[in-house]
Write a protein that holds these residues in place. Structure first.
Motif, PDB file in Angstrom:
ATOM      1  N   UNK A 193       0.805  -1.224   0.000  1.00 27.72           N
ATOM      2  CA  UNK A 193       0.000   0.000   0.000  1.00 27.72           C
ATOM      3  C   UNK A 193       0.840   1.277   0.000  1.00 27.72           C
ATOM      4  N   UNK A 194       2.146   1.168   0.138  1.00 26.55           N
ATOM      5  CA  UNK A 194       2.982   2.362   0.252  1.00 26.55           C
ATOM      6  C   UNK A 194       3.074   3.107  -1.075  1.00 26.55           C
ATOM      7  N   UNK A 195       2.706   4.402  -1.040  1.00 27.39           N
ATOM      8  CA  UNK A 195       2.784   5.244  -2.237  1.00 27.39           C
ATOM      9  C   UNK A 195       3.321   6.635  -1.904  1.00 27.39           C
ATOM     10  N   UNK A 196       3.750   6.813  -0.657  1.00 28.77           N
ATOM     11  CA  UNK A 196       4.180   8.143  -0.221  1.00 28.77           C
ATOM     12  C   UNK A 196       5.658   8.393  -0.349  1.00 28.77           C
ATOM     13  N   UNK A 197       6.282   7.752  -1.306  1.00 27.31           N
ATOM     14  CA  UNK A 197       7.721   7.908  -1.499  1.00 27.31           C
ATOM     15  C   UNK A 197       8.257   6.696  -2.224  1.00 27.31           C
ATOM     16  N   UNK A 198       9.497   6.322  -1.925  1.00 28.49           N
ATOM     17  CA  UNK A 198      10.152   5.204  -2.603  1.00 28.49           C
ATOM     18  C   UNK A 198      10.483   4.118  -1.583  1.00 28.49           C
ATOM     19  N   UNK A 199      10.085   2.892  -1.873  1.00 27.69           N
ATOM     20  CA  UNK A 199      10.367   1.754  -1.013  1.00 27.69           C
ATOM     21  C   UNK A 199      11.780   1.255  -1.298  1.00 27.69           C
ATOM     22  N   UNK A 200      12.538   1.004  -0.228  1.00 27.84           N
ATOM     23  CA  UNK A 200      13.937   0.593  -0.374  1.00 27.84           C
ATOM     24  C   UNK A 200      14.157  -0.748   0.311  1.00 27.84           C
ATOM     25  N   UNK A 201      14.894  -1.628  -0.332  1.00 29.74           N
ATOM     26  CA  UNK A 201      15.276  -2.911   0.244  1.00 29.74           C
ATOM     27  C   UNK A 201      16.631  -2.741   0.934  1.00 29.74           C
ATOM     28  N   UNK A 202      16.608  -2.758   2.253  1.00 28.11           N
ATOM     29  CA  UNK A 202      17.855  -2.584   3.007  1.00 28.11           C
ATOM     30  C   UNK A 202      18.432  -3.877   3.509  1.00 28.11           C
ATOM     31  N   UNK A 203      18.015  -5.012   2.962  1.00 28.78           N
ATOM     32  CA  UNK A 203      18.421  -6.316   3.487  1.00 28.78           C
ATOM     33  C   UNK A 203      19.918  -6.588   3.343  1.00 28.78           C
ATOM     34  N   UNK A 204      20.587  -5.867   2.462  1.00 28.75           N
ATOM     35  CA  UNK A 204      22.018  -6.086   2.277  1.00 28.75           C
ATOM     36  C   UNK A 204      22.888  -5.358   3.281  1.00 28.75           C
ATOM     37  N   UNK A 205      22.264  -4.673   4.231  1.00 26.25           N
ATOM     38  CA  UNK A 205      23.015  -3.878   5.197  1.00 26.25           C
ATOM     39  C   UNK A 205      22.663  -4.275   6.624  1.00 26.25           C
ATOM     40  N   UNK A 206      23.597  -4.062   7.526  1.00 26.86           N
ATOM     41  CA  UNK A 206      23.336  -4.343   8.936  1.00 26.86           C
ATOM     42  C   UNK A 206      22.411  -3.273   9.501  1.00 26.86           C
ATOM     43  N   UNK A 207      21.791  -3.586  10.625  1.00 24.06           N
ATOM     44  CA  UNK A 207      20.937  -2.598  11.285  1.00 24.06           C
ATOM     45  C   UNK A 207      21.746  -1.359  11.644  1.00 24.06           C
ATOM     46  N   UNK A 208      22.968  -1.544  12.092  1.00 27.15           N
ATOM     47  CA  UNK A 208      23.820  -0.416  12.446  1.00 27.15           C
ATOM     48  C   UNK A 208      24.052   0.496  11.245  1.00 27.15           C
ATOM     49  N   UNK A 209      24.297  -0.072  10.092  1.00 24.21           N
ATOM     50  CA  UNK A 209      24.511   0.728   8.889  1.00 24.21           C
ATOM     51  C   UNK A 209      23.258   1.497   8.509  1.00 24.21           C
TER      52      UNK A 209
END
Length: 348
Positions: free
Chosen positions: A225-241
């Motif tokens: 349902x997200x349409x208020x911007x751009x969805x990003x896949x952050x799975x390649x990064x650690x939570x800290x990053x």
């Protein structure tokens, strides 16, 4: 001994600090910790049952994280109490004091907490527990932020994700129950704000699928349902990053909010009365009205949709006014694990 994500993040730096003093220490893992440590390069022994460890020589001291449902670390206490000193390490204020670790038979000999708030909560939850056996050292997991170049890491992550400098990254850290519903509220708010410079990174808790599988379809539907911007896949990064790269961090009462405050980010705790807030209070035995990160002024609290919208709008365009409290309450010297280790070594 460690089991959950937060518990593992706290135990590992203490183990390393103890080893740096030349002491022999074996790291055992069960539950989610096995998966986490398997990809970390850390040397550990998988111990998914009490029987596995009881077949070995009894240790002089057992240091265990305080995780959900107790785990092997908690269950060992029943067998080791007469022969072994037990030290429990908290990774969140009042975490599981009132449920998995409530019974006197499971209580450790010593407990390591973050600060005075943590010590007071132990005394309230466990009447009669010796105050001199409670040590406040700071959360060891936060040592990784001492000297951490947030700006440099943020630039690197943004470059790899293709996010321009003017882009505003919103990171949502999920937990278990209620996580999908909270994400749906955040998506709804961002859609209403309609800011095309927003890049949303939803970060599911690694154990959500196992511990709250009913949240998965709600989570996935919210993303659709997200349409208020751009969805990003952050799975390649650690939570800290991702925390370093993000401008606004939201969660219910996850330790992500503590880390967010530690590196002076715009931090929002989403705690609706009948959802996140009730879950938080239940998890801490109603010992606190709101999480310490909120009561200390290091995070705002959105108790409803209108507050969520207004706080998101301010965080994206201005400043939530949290920095002074964040600096005052999370002054890092990188010695939290060392203080814990020295205390544990003093017991030998």
């Amino acid at each position: 001994m460690c089991k959950d994500t937060g518990g593992t993040a706290g135990i590992v730096p203490v183990v390393k600090a103890i080893r740096s003093h030349g002491a022999q220490v074996e790291l055992f893992a069960n539950g989610k910790a096995v998966e986490i440590l398997a990809g970390s390069g850390e040397v550990f022994v998988q111990a998914q049952s009490v029987e596995t460890l009881l077949a070995m020589d009894y240790p002089k001291t057992l240091v265990t994280s305080m995780c959900s449902q107790g785990g092997v670390g908690r269950d060992l206490i029943l067998y080791l109490r007469k022969s072994t000193q037990v030290v429990a390490l908290q990774d969140y204020w009042a975490g599981y004091l009132y449920d998995a670790w409530r019974a006197p038979d499971y209580r450790p000999d010593y407990i390591i907490v973050n600060d005075g708030i943590g010590a007071r909560l132990v005394e309230e939850a466990w009447p009669g527990f010796p105050s001199e056996n409670i040590r406040a050292t700071g959360f060891p997991a936060l040592d990784k932020y001492a000297g951490y170049d947030v700006a440099a890491e943020a630039s690197k992550v943004r470059l790899q994700l293709g996010i321009p400098p003017q882009g505003r990254i919103v990171l949502y850290g999920g937990q278990w129950q209620g996580s999908g519903s909270v994400l749906a509220e955040i998506v709804r708010a961002l859609n209403e704000l309609g800011d095309n410079s927003v890049y949303l990174i939803p970060r599911a808790h690694p154990a959500m699928g196992n511990n709250a599988p009913d949240e998965l379809p709600i989570w996935q539907e919210a993303i659709k349902c997200f349409s208020g911007g751009i969805l990003v896949d952050g799975s390649g990064f650690s939570t800290q990053q991702l925390l370093a790269a993000s401008d606004v961090i939201l969660s219910m009462y996850s330790t992500i909010l503590v880390e967010s405050a530690t590196i002076r980010k715009q931090t929002i705790s989403v705690l609706y009365p009948d959802a996140g807030l009730s879950l938080f209070r239940a998890s801490t035995g109603n010992s606190m009205d709101v999480p310490p990160v909120v009561s200390l002024g290091c995070s705002t609290m959105a108790a409803g949709y209108e507050e969520l919208c207004s706080q998101l709008k301010l965080a994206l365009k201005g400043d939530l006014g949290l920095t002074a409290a964040q600096v005052a309450n999370f002054r890092l010297d990188g010695q939290n694990a060392e203080r814990s280790a020295r205390f544990i070594l003093s017991l030998l």
